[in-house]
Structures are given as C-alpha cells and as structure tokens.
Motif scaffolding. Structure first.
Motif, PDB file in Angstrom:
ATOM      1  N   LEU A 204       3.838   7.065   2.571  1.00  0.00           N
ATOM      2  CA  LEU A 204       2.344   8.991   2.989  1.00  0.00           C
ATOM      3  C   LEU A 204       1.873   8.888   1.867  1.00  0.00           C
ATOM      4  O   LEU A 204       1.007   9.919   2.210  1.00  0.00           O
ATOM      5  CB  LEU A 204       3.848  10.372   2.419  1.00  0.00           C
ATOM      6  CG  LEU A 204       5.129   9.556   3.816  1.00  0.00           C
ATOM      7  CD1 LEU A 204       5.962  11.212   3.835  1.00  0.00           C
ATOM      8  CD2 LEU A 204       4.325   9.670   4.867  1.00  0.00           C
ATOM      9  N   ASP A 205       1.786   7.550   0.946  1.00  0.00           N
ATOM     10  CA  ASP A 205       0.294   8.186   0.353  1.00  0.00           C
ATOM     11  C   ASP A 205      -0.874   7.465   0.503  1.00  0.00           C
ATOM     12  O   ASP A 205      -0.937   6.071   0.434  1.00  0.00           O
ATOM     13  CB  ASP A 205       0.869   7.360  -1.352  1.00  0.00           C
ATOM     14  CG  ASP A 205      -0.033   6.765  -2.720  1.00  0.00           C
ATOM     15  OD1 ASP A 205      -1.270   8.217  -2.343  1.00  0.00           O
ATOM     16  OD2 ASP A 205       0.441   7.394  -4.004  1.00  0.00           O
ATOM     17  N   ALA A 206      -1.461   8.358   0.878  1.00  0.00           N
ATOM     18  CA  ALA A 206      -2.669   8.003   0.707  1.00  0.00           C
ATOM     19  C   ALA A 206      -3.227   6.670  -0.002  1.00  0.00           C
ATOM     20  O   ALA A 206      -4.540   6.263   0.672  1.00  0.00           O
ATOM     21  CB  ALA A 206      -4.176   9.113   1.212  1.00  0.00           C
ATOM     22  N   ASN A 207      -3.399   7.487  -0.824  1.00  0.00           N
ATOM     23  CA  ASN A 207      -4.439   6.360  -2.045  1.00  0.00           C
ATOM     24  C   ASN A 207      -3.472   4.932  -2.064  1.00  0.00           C
ATOM     25  O   ASN A 207      -4.422   4.104  -2.287  1.00  0.00           O
ATOM     26  CB  ASN A 207      -4.246   7.086  -3.360  1.00  0.00           C
ATOM     27  CG  ASN A 207      -5.004   8.343  -3.906  1.00  0.00           C
ATOM     28  OD1 ASN A 207      -6.072   8.637  -2.945  1.00  0.00           O
ATOM     29  ND2 ASN A 207      -4.180   9.999  -4.749  1.00  0.00           N
ATOM     30  N   LEU A 208      -2.236   4.769  -2.043  1.00  0.00           N
ATOM     31  CA  LEU A 208      -1.577   3.425  -2.275  1.00  0.00           C
ATOM     32  C   LEU A 208      -2.324   2.656  -0.629  1.00  0.00           C
ATOM     33  O   LEU A 208      -2.214   1.917  -0.579  1.00  0.00           O
ATOM     34  CB  LEU A 208      -0.138   3.577  -1.929  1.00  0.00           C
ATOM     35  CG  LEU A 208       0.207   2.090  -1.843  1.00  0.00           C
ATOM     36  CD1 LEU A 208       0.169   1.299  -2.787  1.00  0.00           C
ATOM     37  CD2 LEU A 208       1.893   2.538  -2.246  1.00  0.00           C
ATOM     38  N   ALA A 217      -5.272   2.631   9.786  1.00  0.00           N
ATOM     39  CA  ALA A 217      -5.002   3.922  10.118  1.00  0.00           C
ATOM     40  C   ALA A 217      -4.512   5.058   8.902  1.00  0.00           C
ATOM     41  O   ALA A 217      -3.216   4.494   7.768  1.00  0.00           O
ATOM     42  CB  ALA A 217      -4.494   4.972  11.406  1.00  0.00           C
ATOM     43  N   SER A 218      -5.058   6.141   8.119  1.00  0.00           N
ATOM     44  CA  SER A 218      -3.824   7.031   7.605  1.00  0.00           C
ATOM     45  C   SER A 218      -2.435   7.178   7.663  1.00  0.00           C
ATOM     46  O   SER A 218      -2.296   7.245   8.921  1.00  0.00           O
ATOM     47  CB  SER A 218      -5.013   8.386   6.679  1.00  0.00           C
ATOM     48  OG  SER A 218      -4.698   9.064   8.045  1.00  0.00           O
ATOM     49  N   PRO A 219      -2.260   7.299   6.618  1.00  0.00           N
ATOM     50  CA  PRO A 219      -0.590   8.174   6.662  1.00  0.00           C
ATOM     51  C   PRO A 219      -0.241   9.361   7.787  1.00  0.00           C
ATOM     52  O   PRO A 219       0.690   9.495   8.665  1.00  0.00           O
ATOM     53  CB  PRO A 219       0.311   8.676   5.491  1.00  0.00           C
ATOM     54  CG  PRO A 219      -0.876   7.001   5.033  1.00  0.00           C
ATOM     55  CD  PRO A 219      -1.937   7.555   4.928  1.00  0.00           C
ATOM     56  N   ILE A 244       8.913  -1.993  -0.235  1.00  0.00           N
ATOM     57  CA  ILE A 244       8.633  -2.546  -1.039  1.00  0.00           C
ATOM     58  C   ILE A 244       8.973  -1.721  -2.250  1.00  0.00           C
ATOM     59  O   ILE A 244       8.591  -0.922  -2.847  1.00  0.00           O
ATOM     60  CB  ILE A 244       6.283  -3.045  -1.676  1.00  0.00           C
ATOM     61  CG1 ILE A 244       6.140  -3.321  -0.184  1.00  0.00           C
ATOM     62  CG2 ILE A 244       6.796  -3.626  -2.528  1.00  0.00           C
ATOM     63  CD1 ILE A 244       4.447  -2.839  -0.516  1.00  0.00           C
ATOM     64  N   PRO A 245      10.080  -2.792  -3.104  1.00  0.00           N
ATOM     65  CA  PRO A 245      11.027  -2.367  -3.875  1.00  0.00           C
ATOM     66  C   PRO A 245       9.634  -2.205  -5.134  1.00  0.00           C
ATOM     67  O   PRO A 245       9.542  -2.789  -5.600  1.00  0.00           O
ATOM     68  CB  PRO A 245      11.943  -3.625  -4.657  1.00  0.00           C
ATOM     69  CG  PRO A 245      12.276  -3.890  -2.851  1.00  0.00           C
ATOM     70  CD  PRO A 245      10.525  -4.439  -2.434  1.00  0.00           C
ATOM     71  N   GLY A 246      10.428  -0.656  -5.775  1.00  0.00           N
ATOM     72  CA  GLY A 246       9.569  -0.390  -6.595  1.00  0.00           C
ATOM     73  C   GLY A 246       8.360  -0.175  -6.752  1.00  0.00           C
ATOM     74  O   GLY A 246       7.550   0.287  -7.905  1.00  0.00           O
ATOM     75  N   LEU A 247       7.893   0.261  -4.924  1.00  0.00           N
ATOM     76  CA  LEU A 247       6.629   0.655  -5.661  1.00  0.00           C
ATOM     77  C   LEU A 247       6.659   1.567  -4.642  1.00  0.00           C
ATOM     78  O   LEU A 247       5.678   2.931  -4.034  1.00  0.00           O
ATOM     79  CB  LEU A 247       5.692  -0.493  -4.811  1.00  0.00           C
ATOM     80  CG  LEU A 247       4.089   0.257  -4.640  1.00  0.00           C
ATOM     81  CD1 LEU A 247       3.396   0.139  -6.338  1.00  0.00           C
ATOM     82  CD2 LEU A 247       3.704  -1.724  -4.026  1.00  0.00           C
ATOM     83  N   THR A 248       7.534   1.229  -2.664  1.00  0.00           N
ATOM     84  CA  THR A 248       7.194   2.658  -1.454  1.00  0.00           C
ATOM     85  C   THR A 248       9.359   2.767  -1.325  1.00  0.00           C
ATOM     86  O   THR A 248       8.875   3.796  -0.906  1.00  0.00           O
ATOM     87  CB  THR A 248       6.356   1.637  -0.469  1.00  0.00           C
ATOM     88  OG1 THR A 248       7.594   0.421   0.084  1.00  0.00           O
ATOM     89  CG2 THR A 248       5.269   1.156  -1.306  1.00  0.00           C
TER      90      THR A 248
END
Length: 365
Positions: A204-208, A217-219, A244-248
């Motif tokens: 849900l992080d648009a920057n990521l 497409a954006s979240p 993604i473990p540790g990231l998402t």
C-alpha cells in the motif's frame, strides 16, 4: 525482424537507475555463446541514457493455449498475449523466460516486448477441436494481460469476446487498471459464472511501489479496480504477491483490510520467488533502493527457502517453509478471517454451457 542476441552486460555496482524501470542492469543471456563486460578503463564510452523507450515486436502465434501439470496451480491451461512486461516489477518470476528469445531478463524484459498476433484465431481452432475438454483458462499465467500495450493491441479484449461467445470460463490476474475498460463484458460473463478476477497487490506504500513495480498501477488505483469490479457484480479477489520478508510482510493486516473494504471476496498470498536471473536483479535493486534493509531481507528469505534464495519444488515454491514462513501464513489466515475473506472462490466457474466455435458456425452452414 527478430532482435539479435544481446551479449553486452554491465556490473550491478556500475548500473545507473533508469527512469521508470525496475531492473538496474541487464544480466547476460544465459544461452548466448559469448558475454562482454564494460570496464571503466579510461577509454571513451558512449554515455548511458537516463531512460529507455519501449520497443514492441510482433510474433505470429503457433498455438494459443499453454498447458501445465503443476499441483500448485488451480488451472491447467493459460493464455499469454504478450512476452515481457512493461510494468517492470523487479521480482517477476517470468523474467528468465525472456532469454529464450535472445533477450536479457533485465531491462530487456521491460523494454523489448513481444506481442503475439493471430492468437484469437489460434484459440478458436483449439477450442473447436473435437477432443477439447472445457476447464477454466487463466489469463495470463506469465505476464500481465492488461499491461500498457494492451491499449493498442486489444488482444486480451478479443480473447475475452471469443470466450464469452463460447461460454467458456476464465480467470484473470492483473495489476493494471485497463481491466476496467472491459467491465461491461466481464459483468456479462459474471452473470453466467464465467469469470473471476484477481487483483495483485504487493504494498500500500506508493513510494515503495514506484521502484518495485514502476509502471504498474498505484495501490489506490488497484483498490479502485477492486471496488468497481465488485460494484459491477464481478467476483474479485486479492492476490498478495509476492510477500517480501522484511520489506512488505508488515502490511499483511492493513492490506487485507483495505482489500476487503474495497469489495474483495477472496484472498491468497505467495512468497517472493527468485529463480535464475531474478536473484541478482532483485539483490541489486535492494542495494540500490533499500541498502539498509538488504541484508535483513535476504537473510529472512533464505530462512524461508532452506538456506537458498529460491526453492522450485512443488508444494514449497509458493509458500516457503520454516518459522518465518509459518508466521506469515498464520497472520494471513487470521487477518483473512477477521475481514471475511475466503481462501478460495466461494463458487466455481460454470463449464456446463460451453459451445465450441465450430458448433456456432454450423448454424449458418
């Protein structure tokens, strides 16, 4: 004309970040007989551009349906209108397949695309075969059927029109908003239990998202897709892939809540997969965009993959194993129950009214 084999590569540490692209370099084609590496030896070299344009080559379709016997998948046949994907998701498991067309799984995968022509005609022939047995088709099993070039080629649209006319069930997986172009057609198919759509959400992080999936497409746009499909009466689920473990993984609960509130009925997840060239591409991306987290992410992934970066074995490749993978699964199940999301479709697709194309033509013979 086919592209020639690409034999020049640059090292990840030297790679510039291309605007709007996921990969930071082009790993060499593993089938190429030779490979060269650019070295900063002081001699003049052409300046690397800051962006790359998308090129599309057309390829005649020899056969439309792709078949699989994987016990991990809920379908045994799929349609893939395009090779390569402009969305540029750095983690895409389909990247290694680009090597079969003498192209790199890196930037080539995102910028040098192949559109398959004549696919509708080939599918019509295959559906009309006397021994064809109707079961749900997945669109697409490899790359996104609603990636940007679909706006021009409209192959996905024409495939859906044929399937609708034949009363043939289909499942769709996408992270693009172009699916809303076909909402009336999909709603008509849904009335006959012929379609189910899954929207892929990674964060849900648009920057990521801007670097992880640069041209998808954006979240918020994907949540809008879920909302509008649900409003139109089209069964829609969310695919949290890859985790993604540790990231998402920290977003599991928030993402499922958002998907449920938007109208998703089902939810499932898949662990990050790093087959072949995807592993060095993903690690280079991590060190470029998230250097402080890189070691942690790769350590957690190896814990879920028996000490490796990838596990291709059936039964383990999608979910992993070990304490951390089990924790992800427990959290996902608990959050799904909390928000009323089913692990699988509450109703199957209907195959009883399939009408082979030739049978329809015979009415006018």
């Amino acid at each position: 004309m086919p592209w020639s084999a690409k034999v020049t590569s640059i090292r990840p540490s030297q790679s510039p970040v291309m605007k709007g692209r996921g990969a930071t370099f082009d790993p060499p084609n593993r089938f190429a007989p030779t490979c060269s590496v650019a070295e900063p030896d002081g001699w003049w070299q052409a300046e690397t551009p800051s962006s790359l344009a998308t090129e599309v080559r057309e390829e005649p379709t020899k056969s439309a349906l792709s078949w699989n016997a994987s016990p991990d998948l809920s379908f045994d046949r799929s349609l893939n209108p395009y090779r390569g994907c402009e969305h540029g998701c750095i983690y895409c498991f389909a990247r290694p397949s680009h090597a079969y067309w003498d192209l790199s799984p890196g930037l080539d995968f995102e910028t040098r695309l192949i559109a398959r022509t004549g696919m509708v005609e080939r599918l019509e022939e295959e559906l009309a075969h006397p021994r064809y047995v109707c079961r749900p088709i997945n669109l697409s099993g490899n790359t996104d059927c609603y990636q940007p070039i679909e706006a021009h080629y409209r192959t996905t649209r024409r495939l859906l029109e044929l399937l609708h006319a034949c009363r043939h069930p289909v499942t769709l997986v996408t992270k693009g908003t172009l699916v809303l172009r076909d909402i009336e057609l999909l709603a008509s198919m849904a009335e006959h239990r012929l379609v189910r759509v899954f929207v892929s959400l990674t964060s849900l992080d648009a920057n990521l998202k801007r670097t992880l999936e640069p041209r998808a497409a954006s979240p918020q746009a994907r949540l809008k897709v879920i909302r509008e499909l649900n409003t139109a009466g089209i069964p829609v689920g969310v695919l949290f892939s890859p985790v993604i473990p540790g990231l998402t993984d920290h977003e599991i609960e928030r993402l499922l809540e958002a998907a449920s509130r938007a109208g998703a009925r089902t939810a499932t997840w898949m662990l990050l997969r790093l087959p072949r060239e995807v592993a060095p591409l993903f690690e280079a991306w991590l060190h470029t965009h998230h250097p402080a987290r890189a070691a942690k992410v790769m350590s957690l992934l190896r814990q879920c993959r028996g000490g490796k970066t990838n596990e291709p074995a059936f039964g383990r490749r999608f979910r992993g194993e070990g304490v951390f993978a089990d924790l992800i699964d427990q959290r996902f199940r608990r959050a799904s129950r909390q928000w009323g999301l089913q692990p699988r479709a509450e109703q199957g697709l209907d195959t009883r009214y399939f009408r082979p194309p030739r049978a329809q033509q015979d009415l006018f013979d």
